[in-house]
Design a protein around this motif. Structure first.
Motif, PDB file in Angstrom:
ATOM      1  N   GLY A 190       0.815  -1.206   0.000  1.00 56.88           N
ATOM      2  CA  GLY A 190       0.000   0.000   0.000  1.00 56.88           C
ATOM      3  C   GLY A 190       0.848   1.255   0.000  1.00 56.88           C
ATOM      4  O   GLY A 190       1.597   1.507   0.952  1.00 56.88           O
ATOM      5  N   ALA A 191       0.742   2.045  -1.078  1.00 56.86           N
ATOM      6  CA  ALA A 191       1.503   3.295  -1.204  1.00 56.86           C
ATOM      7  C   ALA A 191       0.618   4.498  -0.915  1.00 56.86           C
ATOM      8  O   ALA A 191       0.705   5.528  -1.579  1.00 56.86           O
ATOM      9  N   GLY A 192      -0.261   4.365   0.081  1.00 60.14           N
ATOM     10  CA  GLY A 192      -1.013   5.514   0.571  1.00 60.14           C
ATOM     11  C   GLY A 192      -0.189   6.276   1.592  1.00 60.14           C
ATOM     12  O   GLY A 192       1.000   5.985   1.806  1.00 60.14           O
ATOM     13  N   PRO A 193      -0.778   7.253   2.267  1.00 64.85           N
ATOM     14  CA  PRO A 193      -0.010   8.068   3.217  1.00 64.85           C
ATOM     15  C   PRO A 193       0.668   7.257   4.313  1.00 64.85           C
ATOM     16  O   PRO A 193       1.819   7.524   4.661  1.00 64.85           O
ATOM     17  N   VAL A 194      -0.028   6.249   4.861  1.00 60.51           N
ATOM     18  CA  VAL A 194       0.543   5.505   5.980  1.00 60.51           C
ATOM     19  C   VAL A 194       1.678   4.599   5.512  1.00 60.51           C
ATOM     20  O   VAL A 194       2.759   4.568   6.119  1.00 60.51           O
ATOM     21  N   GLY A 195       1.463   3.879   4.420  1.00 62.77           N
ATOM     22  CA  GLY A 195       2.505   3.001   3.904  1.00 62.77           C
ATOM     23  C   GLY A 195       3.743   3.768   3.488  1.00 62.77           C
ATOM     24  O   GLY A 195       4.879   3.348   3.769  1.00 62.77           O
ATOM     25  N   LEU A 196       3.562   4.905   2.828  1.00 61.79           N
ATOM     26  CA  LEU A 196       4.701   5.710   2.396  1.00 61.79           C
ATOM     27  C   LEU A 196       5.441   6.306   3.590  1.00 61.79           C
ATOM     28  O   LEU A 196       6.680   6.326   3.620  1.00 61.79           O
ATOM     29  N   ALA A 197       4.707   6.800   4.582  1.00 67.33           N
ATOM     30  CA  ALA A 197       5.351   7.378   5.758  1.00 67.33           C
ATOM     31  C   ALA A 197       6.184   6.326   6.482  1.00 67.33           C
ATOM     32  O   ALA A 197       7.329   6.589   6.887  1.00 67.33           O
ATOM     33  N   GLY A 205      10.838  14.644   6.786  1.00 69.73           N
ATOM     34  CA  GLY A 205      11.399  15.523   5.774  1.00 69.73           C
ATOM     35  C   GLY A 205      10.403  16.100   4.799  1.00 69.73           C
ATOM     36  O   GLY A 205      10.811  16.631   3.755  1.00 69.73           O
ATOM     37  N   CYS A 206       9.111  16.028   5.111  1.00 71.51           N
ATOM     38  CA  CYS A 206       8.135  16.604   4.175  1.00 71.51           C
ATOM     39  C   CYS A 206       7.031  17.398   4.894  1.00 71.51           C
ATOM     40  O   CYS A 206       5.939  17.566   4.357  1.00 71.51           O
ATOM     41  N   GLY A 207       7.327  17.917   6.082  1.00 67.83           N
ATOM     42  CA  GLY A 207       6.356  18.756   6.772  1.00 67.83           C
ATOM     43  C   GLY A 207       6.195  20.116   6.117  1.00 67.83           C
ATOM     44  O   GLY A 207       5.080  20.629   5.999  1.00 67.83           O
ATOM     45  N   LEU A 218       1.649  12.961  -2.912  1.00 67.29           N
ATOM     46  CA  LEU A 218       2.648  13.496  -3.831  1.00 67.29           C
ATOM     47  C   LEU A 218       3.925  13.875  -3.089  1.00 67.29           C
ATOM     48  O   LEU A 218       5.044  13.517  -3.509  1.00 67.29           O
ATOM     49  N   TYR A 219       3.785  14.584  -1.970  1.00 63.89           N
ATOM     50  CA  TYR A 219       4.968  15.026  -1.237  1.00 63.89           C
ATOM     51  C   TYR A 219       5.716  13.845  -0.626  1.00 63.89           C
ATOM     52  O   TYR A 219       6.955  13.868  -0.542  1.00 63.89           O
ATOM     53  N   LEU A 220       4.988  12.816  -0.210  1.00 63.79           N
ATOM     54  CA  LEU A 220       5.645  11.627   0.330  1.00 63.79           C
ATOM     55  C   LEU A 220       6.409  10.882  -0.764  1.00 63.79           C
ATOM     56  O   LEU A 220       7.540  10.418  -0.536  1.00 63.79           O
ATOM     57  N   ARG A 231      11.628   9.633  -3.417  1.00 67.68           N
ATOM     58  CA  ARG A 231      12.549   9.789  -4.552  1.00 67.68           C
ATOM     59  C   ARG A 231      13.831  10.519  -4.130  1.00 67.68           C
ATOM     60  O   ARG A 231      14.933  10.168  -4.569  1.00 67.68           O
ATOM     61  N   GLU A 232      13.667  11.519  -3.283  1.00 66.35           N
ATOM     62  CA  GLU A 232      14.841  12.242  -2.794  1.00 66.35           C
ATOM     63  C   GLU A 232      15.758  11.305  -2.012  1.00 66.35           C
ATOM     64  O   GLU A 232      16.988  11.334  -2.172  1.00 66.35           O
ATOM     65  N   LEU A 233      15.171  10.463  -1.171  1.00 66.51           N
ATOM     66  CA  LEU A 233      15.976   9.507  -0.409  1.00 66.51           C
ATOM     67  C   LEU A 233      16.669   8.516  -1.335  1.00 66.51           C
ATOM     68  O   LEU A 233      17.835   8.157  -1.121  1.00 66.51           O
ATOM     69  N   GLN A 234      15.942   8.060  -2.370  1.00 70.02           N
ATOM     70  CA  GLN A 234      16.562   7.165  -3.346  1.00 70.02           C
ATOM     71  C   GLN A 234      17.789   7.813  -3.991  1.00 70.02           C
ATOM     72  O   GLN A 234      18.833   7.173  -4.165  1.00 70.02           O
TER      73      GLN A 234
END
Length: 536
Positions: free
Chosen positions: A32-39, A81-83, A131-133, A138-141
């Motif tokens: 799941g790439a929703g907000p919780v999974g991505l966070a 890193g995305c607040g 989007l921001y997550l 991508r930035e971390l990658q």
């Protein structure tokens, strides 16, 4: 805005795993790439734990969905890193107003005290949050951090084994399997993982429905949360109005139980309803429509061996109070540091049972608050309605009645009062920061306390010298001493109260683990051991 919905952010790309001779094993796989999974995945990658995110989609979600992001979520997102992009884009608000029939009853401020970095809430469409997550991932990658998002990867089966789970996946190029030491299910309220495992929710489904309408319009309504009971434009029901970025307004209209959902979503039915609310002269267009049914339910437990559930896959609440996505971020925040310690061998696997204990407790708290809100908003008997209406009438002129009005007790982080990880308490320190409580922000000479704490164990000394570093049970604990000019009146009031000095042990998720009124290295070492599950 439309391009956000249409553009693949993580399009399908073949993975070397698909052509491997045997299933490749990964430490952590998130579904799941929703907000919780991505966070959660971002948090793990920042700790240098390799993580793979699987999602059958390749875009952000369509429609505003979760829009109210609370102060605690913004603090978590700051650490990820995305607040900043969230707050910079979002609509900041602290004030809410309650209406009964055609008059305002009262208003309220959700953050009445000053000196906090973040506001009580922002309104922001969920697709921006996603989007921001994704951009942060991508930035971390790009910096070599071990995070991978695989779009177009649909999970079709699970084979749970003693120390891992084999996951079967479908793609446009065919099927493949991979192995996950730990599988984190963040796949939403309909959770295919939960269904594959034959698990279910327990709780209530309320006999009522609400229409959600995202409306694009130019309006002069203030940036506030407006809630109506029994308004003239929706008699006998309720309504909610929120402002979002880009000229989008979120309108929720109660419809009742016995409805034809497909019929109620037709624009020909929705537009007259909105004109009654907004006025015939207001020009608007519809961006997104949905109908939801109130549900307050959760799984009996969130950890099932090496499969762990977080967010809507683990619990559901009615949307009043903005407790869905906000509690999901807290799930991810609670789980990430614990799983990191288990994977690194610094904590026993039993530490993960505390995720279940603490987040089930939080879910029950959210469900209780959400159920009470729903019962007040939608009375189930004539006596209940008479009581509610009397409370609303009194609230207009009598302050004592206002706490009885429940248009949605808005999301606050849970205090884990009965956590097995809690250490000693000092009763003469402020009650709001007892063990298990989330920390409270305050200004420093430079910046904010909450940023200074970060995502590690911190020993915080106030008017009490603590070592700059301690090593307890193989863990590094950073010391932070604030005294003299560095201890301003706001910090003193929030953390010391009437005491002369204070020492706090803060967990990586910024909850208080233990506290004292002096430095005792032995007591601190014991509290650290307990906080990582070595002394339950």
């Amino acid at each position: 805005m439309t391009k956000i919905f249409e553009t693949p952010l993580y399009p399908y790309q073949p993975s070397p795993d698909q052509s491997a001779a045997a299933p490749v094993r990964h430490p952590v796989v998130v579904i799941g790439a929703g907000p919780v999974g991505l966070a959660f995945a971002i948090d793990m990658a920042m700790k240098d734990v390799p993580v793979v995110v699987l999602d059958d989609n390749d875009k952000v979600s369509f429609g505003s969905r979760a829009i109210c992001f609370a102060k605690r979520s913004l603090e978590i997102l700051d650490r990820l890193g995305c607040g900043d992009p969230m707050v910079n884009k979002g609509v900041v608000w602290n004030l809410g107003k309650v209406f009964f029939k055609d008059r305002k009853v009262y208003d309220f401020n959700l953050l009445p005290e000053d000196h906090h970095k973040r506001p009580a809430f922002i309104n922001l469409q969920q697709y921006y949050c996603e989007l921001y997550l994704v951009e942060r991932a991508r930035e971390l990658q790009s910096k070599g951090k071990p995070i991978e998002i695989r779009g177009g990867n649909r999970v079709t089966g699970l084979d749970r084994r003693e120390d891992h789970t084999r996951v079967s996946i479908d793609t446009q190029d065919g099927s493949y399997d991979l192995d996950a030491d730990w599988l984190i299910a963040c796949d939403g309220a309909a959770s295919p993982v939960r269904n594959m495992m034959g698990l279910d929710f327990v709780g209530r489904v309320f006999e009522d429905n609400f229409l959600i309408a995202d409306v694009i319009m130019q309006a002069d309504f203030p940036t506030e949360r407006w809630f109506w009971f029994d308004p003239p434009f929706n008699p006998g029901q309720s309504a909610l109005l929120h402002k979002q970025p880009d000229g989008v307004w979120r309108i929720d209209l109660q419809l009742g139980w016995d409805i034809d959902k497909d019929e109620e979503k037709r624009p020909e039915k929705v537009i007259p309803r909105l004109k009654q609310m907004l006025g015939e002269e207001v020009e608007f267009s519809l961006e997104w429509l949905s109908i939801y049914t109130f549900q307050c339910r959760r799984m009996e437990k969130f950890r099932h061996g090496h499969v762990i559930f977080a967010g809507d896959s683990a619990h559901q609440v009615s949307p009043f109070g903005a407790r869905g996505a906000n509690s999901g971020f807290q799930d991810a925040d609670n789980l990430a540091w614990k799983l990191d310690l288990v994977l690194s061998g610094k904590a026993p696997e039993s530490l993960l049972d505390s995720y279940d204990a603490e987040r089930v407790y939080a879910a029950d708290e959210n469900i209780l608050n959400s159920s009470r809100s729903t019962d007040f908003i939608t009375p189930k008997s004539e006596v209940s309605r008479l009581f509610r209406d009397a409370v609303l009438d009194l609230a207009e002129t009598q302050a004592f009645a206002r706490p009885l009005v429940n248009s949605g007790r808005l999301s606050l982080p849970s205090t884990y009062r009965v956590s097995p990880l809690n250490g000693p308490d000092a009763a003469d320190l402020p009650a709001r920061l007892c063990p298990g409580a989330p920390v409270v922000d305050a200004p420093l000479d430079e910046g904010w306390l909450i940023d200074r704490l970060g995502n590690r164990f911190v020993l915080l000394g106030m008017n009490c010298e603590v070592p700059p570093a301690l090593h307890c049970d193989g863990l590094a604990v950073e010391g932070l001493t604030l005294t003299g000019p560095g201890l301003n009146p706001v910090l003193r009031d929030r953390y010391m109260g009437e005491a002369d000095r204070a020492v706090y042990l803060i967990r990586p998720d910024q909850h208080v683990a233990a506290r004292w009124t002096g430095f005792d290295e032995g007591a601190i070492a014991g509290a650290v051991a307990k906080s990582i599950g070595k002394e339950f």
